[in-house]
Motif scaffolding. Structure first.
Motif, short mmCIF file in Angstrom:
data_model
loop_
_atom_site.label_atom_id
_atom_site.label_comp_id
_atom_site.label_asym_id
_atom_site.label_seq_id
_atom_site.Cartn_x
_atom_site.Cartn_y
_atom_site.Cartn_z
N ILE A 1 0.98 -0.99 0.23
CA ILE A 1 -0.22 -0.26 -0.14
C ILE A 1 0.88 1.27 -0.01
CG2 ILE A 1 -2.03 1.14 1.45
CD1 ILE A 1 -2.43 -1.23 2.41
N LYS A 2 0.92 2.16 -0.80
CA LYS A 2 1.87 3.21 -1.05
C LYS A 2 1.39 4.56 -1.36
CE LYS A 2 5.42 -0.37 -2.15
NZ LYS A 2 6.25 -0.20 -3.16
N ARG A 3 0.17 4.17 -2.21
CA ARG A 3 -0.26 5.39 -3.00
C ARG A 3 -1.41 6.61 -2.17
NH1 ARG A 3 -4.80 3.80 -7.41
NH2 ARG A 3 -3.20 2.58 -8.35
N LEU A 4 -1.13 7.46 -1.84
CA LEU A 4 -1.61 8.79 -1.49
C LEU A 4 -2.66 8.84 -1.93
CD1 LEU A 4 -1.74 10.68 1.06
CD2 LEU A 4 -0.57 12.22 -0.79
N VAL A 5 -4.15 8.43 -1.36
CA VAL A 5 -5.12 8.88 -2.19
C VAL A 5 -6.71 10.06 -1.28
CG1 VAL A 5 -5.83 6.57 -3.32
CG2 VAL A 5 -6.35 6.86 -1.39
N TRP A 6 -5.62 10.62 -0.56
CA TRP A 6 -6.53 11.55 -0.12
C TRP A 6 -5.83 11.93 1.44
CZ3 TRP A 6 -8.07 12.12 4.90
CH2 TRP A 6 -9.52 13.01 5.26
N PHE A 7 -5.67 13.29 2.02
CA PHE A 7 -5.13 13.80 3.21
C PHE A 7 -6.10 15.02 3.76
CE2 PHE A 7 -2.96 15.44 -0.33
CZ PHE A 7 -2.81 17.31 -0.05
N GLU A 8 -6.21 15.08 4.17
CA GLU A 8 -6.38 16.41 5.16
C GLU A 8 -5.63 17.56 6.20
OE1 GLU A 8 -10.39 15.73 6.02
OE2 GLU A 8 -9.90 15.48 8.41
N GLU A 9 -5.43 18.24 6.26
CA GLU A 9 -4.49 19.04 7.36
C GLU A 9 -5.62 19.56 8.75
OE1 GLU A 9 -1.50 22.66 7.23
OE2 GLU A 9 -2.39 22.52 5.67
N HIS A 10 -4.60 19.70 9.70
CA HIS A 10 -5.45 19.82 10.55
C HIS A 10 -4.04 20.98 11.71
CE1 HIS A 10 -8.68 17.52 11.01
NE2 HIS A 10 -7.93 17.00 10.00
N GLN A 11 -4.87 22.14 11.98
CA GLN A 11 -3.73 22.92 12.82
C GLN A 11 -3.27 22.12 14.37
OE1 GLN A 11 -2.27 25.76 11.48
NE2 GLN A 11 -3.48 24.37 9.17
N LEU A 12 -4.11 21.27 14.96
CA LEU A 12 -3.96 21.15 15.84
C LEU A 12 -3.71 19.26 15.64
CD1 LEU A 12 -6.23 22.36 17.75
CD2 LEU A 12 -3.79 23.34 18.05
N ILE A 13 -2.54 18.36 16.56
CA ILE A 13 -2.33 17.31 16.56
C ILE A 13 -3.53 16.30 16.86
CG2 ILE A 13 -0.89 17.19 18.38
CD1 ILE A 13 0.04 15.04 15.23
N GLY A 14 -4.08 17.41 17.98
CA GLY A 14 -4.83 16.62 19.00
C GLY A 14 -6.24 16.38 18.38
N SER A 15 -6.59 17.10 17.45
CA SER A 15 -7.65 16.42 16.23
C SER A 15 -7.34 15.44 15.17
CB SER A 15 -8.62 18.68 15.88
OG SER A 15 -7.01 19.07 14.68
N ALA A 16 -6.37 16.93 14.58
CA ALA A 16 -5.99 15.13 13.64
C ALA A 16 -5.73 13.67 14.32
CB ALA A 16 -4.64 15.29 12.66
N ILE A 17 -5.64 13.47 15.36
CA ILE A 17 -5.87 12.32 16.23
C ILE A 17 -6.85 12.28 15.60
CG2 ILE A 17 -4.90 11.01 17.98
CD1 ILE A 17 -2.39 12.75 18.01
N GLN A 18 -7.98 12.39 16.90
CA GLN A 18 -8.88 12.47 16.87
C GLN A 18 -10.11 12.07 15.62
OE1 GLN A 18 -11.74 15.91 17.88
NE2 GLN A 18 -12.82 14.41 19.48
N ARG A 19 -9.62 12.49 13.96
CA ARG A 19 -10.39 12.19 13.43
C ARG A 19 -9.70 10.98 12.85
NH1 ARG A 19 -14.26 13.23 9.07
NH2 ARG A 19 -12.98 13.58 6.97
N GLU A 20 -8.70 10.70 13.03
CA GLU A 20 -7.93 9.49 12.39
C GLU A 20 -8.62 8.30 12.94
OE1 GLU A 20 -4.11 7.09 12.54
OE2 GLU A 20 -4.02 8.14 13.98
N THR A 21 -8.63 8.71 14.04
CA THR A 21 -9.68 6.94 15.39
C THR A 21 -11.53 7.06 14.85
OG1 THR A 21 -7.69 7.87 16.56
CG2 THR A 21 -9.98 6.78 17.34
N SER A 22 -11.47 8.75 14.05
CA SER A 22 -13.50 8.50 13.63
C SER A 22 -12.96 7.69 12.26
CB SER A 22 -13.40 10.04 13.37
OG SER A 22 -15.43 10.16 13.15
N LEU A 23 -12.11 8.37 11.50
CA LEU A 23 -12.05 7.63 10.22
C LEU A 23 -11.90 5.97 10.39
CD1 LEU A 23 -10.14 10.02 8.04
CD2 LEU A 23 -12.72 9.08 8.11
N LYS A 24 -10.82 5.12 10.77
CA LYS A 24 -10.81 3.87 10.81
C LYS A 24 -11.82 3.12 11.57
CE LYS A 24 -6.16 4.02 11.74
NZ LYS A 24 -4.72 3.41 12.41
#
Length: 95
Positions: free
Chosen positions: A45-68
């Motif tokens: 698995i090597k192809r980047l197909v989607w990403f989004e930027e967050h200003q705070l690491i906490g919100s990024a981790i929360q979004r990752e957990t949600s998406l999973k």
């Protein structure tokens, strides 16, 4: 601190992996070159197909957990909203 949530895939509608990082270019490079041991390396698995930027690491981790926790169909819809062909977005970030 900026942070990114990303989805990698092996092919269109193929296997995916969701991650979070503070350096998207470095992290995707590591996946592409097989420098990250584990699921992505074993499955190719090597192809980047989607990403989004967050200003705070906490919100990024929360979004990752949600998406999973999302259903696969929801993840596919998220990717196809902005990348219907599942193009590799590497060239857009590795400038």
């Amino acid at each position: 601190m900026r942070a990114f949530v990303y989805i990698l895939a092996d092919m269109r509608h193929g296997q995916t992996c969701i991650g979070v990082t503070n350096d998207l270019v470095r992290r995707v490079y590591e996946h592409r070159e097989g420098l990250v041991a584990g699921y992505t390396k074993a499955k190719g698995i090597k192809r980047l197909v989607w990403f989004e930027e967050h200003q705070l690491i906490g919100s990024a981790i929360q979004r990752e957990t949600s998406l999973k926790r999302w259903y696969r169909t929801w993840k596919i819809a998220l990717i196809e909203e902005n990348n219907p062909e599942w193009r590799d977005l590497w060239d857009e970030i590795a400038v």
